[in-house]
Design an enzyme around this catalytic site. Structure first.
Site, mmCIF file in Angstrom:
data_model
loop_
_atom_site.group_PDB
_atom_site.id
_atom_site.type_symbol
_atom_site.label_atom_id
_atom_site.label_comp_id
_atom_site.label_asym_id
_atom_site.label_seq_id
_atom_site.Cartn_x
_atom_site.Cartn_y
_atom_site.Cartn_z
ATOM 1 N N ASP A 151 -2.240 -4.917 -2.749
ATOM 2 C CA ASP A 151 -2.161 -5.633 -1.475
ATOM 3 C C ASP A 151 -1.879 -4.633 -0.357
ATOM 4 O O ASP A 151 -2.345 -3.493 -0.400
ATOM 5 C CB ASP A 151 -1.108 -6.733 -1.555
ATOM 6 C CG ASP A 151 0.242 -6.225 -2.089
ATOM 7 O OD1 ASP A 151 0.549 -5.024 -1.880
ATOM 8 O OD2 ASP A 151 0.986 -7.015 -2.695
ATOM 9 N N SER A 152 -1.119 -5.049 0.650
ATOM 10 C CA SER A 152 -0.895 -4.195 1.823
ATOM 11 C C SER A 152 -0.168 -2.900 1.483
ATOM 12 O O SER A 152 -0.392 -1.871 2.130
ATOM 13 C CB SER A 152 -0.104 -4.973 2.887
ATOM 14 O OG SER A 152 1.091 -5.509 2.337
ATOM 15 N N TYR A 153 0.711 -2.915 0.475
ATOM 16 C CA TYR A 153 1.396 -1.690 0.093
ATOM 17 C C TYR A 153 0.381 -0.640 -0.361
ATOM 18 O O TYR A 153 0.505 0.540 -0.048
ATOM 19 C CB TYR A 153 2.388 -1.948 -1.043
ATOM 20 C CG TYR A 153 3.695 -2.613 -0.658
ATOM 21 C CD1 TYR A 153 3.778 -3.466 0.431
ATOM 22 C CD2 TYR A 153 4.842 -2.390 -1.403
ATOM 23 C CE1 TYR A 153 4.972 -4.089 0.768
ATOM 24 C CE2 TYR A 153 6.055 -2.995 -1.074
ATOM 25 C CZ TYR A 153 6.104 -3.857 0.013
ATOM 26 O OH TYR A 153 7.293 -4.455 0.343
ATOM 27 N N HIS A 333 6.957 -2.714 6.238
ATOM 28 C CA HIS A 333 6.160 -2.194 5.126
ATOM 29 C C HIS A 333 6.562 -0.751 4.809
ATOM 30 O O HIS A 333 7.195 -0.068 5.629
ATOM 31 C CB HIS A 333 4.663 -2.261 5.460
ATOM 32 C CG HIS A 333 4.054 -3.584 5.161
ATOM 33 N ND1 HIS A 333 4.296 -4.695 5.932
ATOM 34 C CD2 HIS A 333 3.230 -3.992 4.158
ATOM 35 C CE1 HIS A 333 3.637 -5.727 5.437
ATOM 36 N NE2 HIS A 333 2.984 -5.329 4.351
#
Length: 364
Positions: A151-153, A333
């Site tokens: 995902d975004s990580y 994040h």
């Protein structure tokens, strides 16, 4: 469009995309790496991050025809960044005054790498032109191969930002998959890498329960169009690293979602995750699979996935928990310091498990 200047001697300019080639040029043969779709027109369509295009040419100038309204791409000449394209749109990029290559001579390599995330869009490399084509010198290719699914990580969402509160423009400008833990790890172990990641998506539930395809829904496709399937029999990663679950569990369930209780969500997550890994195994019979947990609260669920796979006969699957991030980048994040920490943990794991690269141990 923003054209970042070259640190070398090249001169960069752009104009609206033309429908005819530049005078006295030939279209170059383009190699691709990552998820792309070759269209009948000759254009190469792409959506996922870290797609790379490469070719070789002779002479001191090239023209790149591209249609990409949301992407940010680095253009490399002979391994050095010649320019960065930011949202080039439908443009013809002209790079001239290319100096002699490091070996001396007018044969050059050129490559483009998309390093940001552009959700729900399809972009195209139309063509690359030069006065002459070249096969280029023999190149060494990494013997290891690794794929990251997440995902975004994994994308590197806002990872180069120095603050947590970011506008949409700042988020776009600071997202750099090329500096994500996935690429840092691949570079450190000298491995070919694919990054197939999409921010906000989970195994069965997206961030805060928003409607949309989950990552297992998106994964079969080369493009974010829900119809162009990905097929590349030459891509057989030795290791597949999956990091999914943060979006499934990081926010409470809301009225109207399909799961009435967290127990129902957990059961659905575990069953769907197991089936997703089984589908990956079908297409990658020799790969080892590493499931990442970023949160001790989700480690039990991910461990259950591993245990159920092992009970079904899977022998090459493991779990690795990585925690302790500062999350100082956009929207809390991981920043590039966190990326380095994740990468170092993965590298240590791979160093402790040389059996993950069986071809190397066998001297192949």
């Amino acid at each position: 469009m923003i054209l970042a200047g070259s640190a070398h001697a090249e001169t960069i300019s752009s104009q609206t995309l033309m429908h005819t080639p530049p005078l006295d040029t030939v279209p170059l043969s383009v190699d691709t790496f990552g998820r792309v779709a070759h269209e009948k027109s000759g254009a190469i369509a792409y959506s996922w991050p870290l797609v790379t295009f490469s070719s070789h040419f002779t002479g001191s100038e090239i023209w790149i025809d591209i249609d990409d309204s949301k992407g940010r791409l680095n253009v490399y000449i002979d391994g050095n960044i010649a320019t960065t394209l930011s949202h080039p749109g439908a443009s013809r990029i002209h790079i001239k005054d290319v100096p002699e290559n490091p070996r001396g001579g007018d044969e050059h390599s050129v490559s483009l790498t998309r390093f940001n995330e552009t959700q729900d869009s399809v972009s195209r490399l139309i063509a690359i032109y030069a006065h002459g084509a070249s096969s280029g010198p023999p190149s060494m290719s990494p013997s290891k191969s690794i794929e990251f699914i997440g995902d975004s990580y994994t994308v590197g969402y806002g990872n180069t930002s120095s603050k947590r509160s970011c506008t949409a423009e700042e988020l776009d400008a600071t997202t750099d998959t090329g500096k994500s833990f996935a690429v840092l790890t691949a570079d450190a172990i000298w491995a070919k890498v694919q990054v197939n990641a999409y921010s906000g998506r989970g195994i069965v539930r997206n961030y805060n329960g928003f409607a949309g395809d989950t990552l297992p829904d998106l994964y079969p496709y080369a493009l974010f169009d829900g119809k162009t399937e990905y097929h590349d029999p030459t891509w057989q990663p030795q290791v597949i690293v999956i990091a999914l679950g943060t979006n499934d569990f990081s926010t409470p369930l809301h009225a109207g979602e399909k799961w009435k209780t967290e127990a129902e969500l957990i059961a659905d997550y575990e069953a769907t995750y197991v089936n997703f890994v089984k589908s990956l195994r079908t297409k990658n019979p020799d790969a080892s699979v590493l499931l990442i947990s970023y949160d001790p609260a989700t480690t039990p669920q991910i461990t259950t996935v591993r245990d159920r796979l092992r009970a079904a006969g899977e022998t090459r699957v493991d779990v690795l928990e990585i925690t302790g991030f500062t999350k100082n980048a956009c929207d809390h994040h991981p920043d590039t310091d966190d990326d380095r920490k994740i990468s170092q943990t993965l590298i240590a794991y791979f160093d402790a498990h040389p059996e993950l690269w069986p071809d190397l141990r066998q001297g192949k």
